[in-house]
Motif scaffolding. Structure first.
Motif: not given
Length: 181
Positions: A125-130, A152-156, A166-169
């Motif tokens: 598995l290659v972990l990409q930069v977030e 974002v996606g299944m996350t709120q 707001f910031v979602l990191d």
């Protein structure tokens, strides 16, 4: 699972044999190929494969029931980036690697994942930069809501007070649908 009839009192002695012993193992590396320590690796049902196998006996339904009963297998990578997910039923899984901070924020399922069959022992598995999303919520009249939810996606995440910023990191690289309520 084993059915037990306790309507007449204590049931007869019962033996339950743990026979779900499949594994998925491998290594998590960064984009340069260096192993990454402390990454949370988890596996969930591969719904695409379940759809492909829907007509076959046991194709997907057994695997889906497994997750309702025992949860999602997970492991943290060691200093060499290695992981080992155990106790898996036969079938296809989506395996995801996320930094522990992303998983702790509930964003561990935001990325696509990699398909793997139980029994795979050399998964890479290659972990990409977030990345992240930063913005500001403003109503049509220029005022800022007292309370709002950004998804974002299944996350709120809920934001209250402030200037509407707001910031979602900690988001794995992917395309997302951003929702604001």
């Amino acid at each position: 699972t084993v059915e037990v009839d306790a309507s007449a009192g204590d049931p007869a002695p019962l033996t339950i044999r743990l026979d779900v012993t499949g594994i998925i193992a491998g290594v998590v590396v960064d984009p340069r190929g260096d192993p990454v320590e402390g990454v949370q690796v988890s596996a969930g049902p591969n719904f695409r494969a379940m759809g492909r196998n829907a007509g076959r006996r046991g194709g997907g339904q057994d695997l889906g029931q497994q997750f309702r009963l025992r949860g999602f297998p997970q492991d943290l990578t060691d200093s060499g980036g290695r992981f080992r997910l155990t106790g898996l039923a036969k079938g296809s899984y989506m395996v995801r690697a996320n930094r522990a901070t992303s998983a702790a924020r509930g964003r561990g399922w935001a990325g696509e994942g990699t398909e793997a069959e139980a029994g795979t022992t050399d998964l890479k598995l290659v972990l990409q930069v977030e990345g992240g999303v930063r913005g500001k919520v403003v109503l049509a009249d220029g005022t800022v809501p007292d309370l709002f939810v950004v998804g974002v996606g299944m996350t709120q995440e809920t934001f209250a007070g402030g200037d509407g910023a707001f910031v979602l990191d900690g988001l794995p690289p992917s395309e997302y649908r951003l929702s604001v309520r």
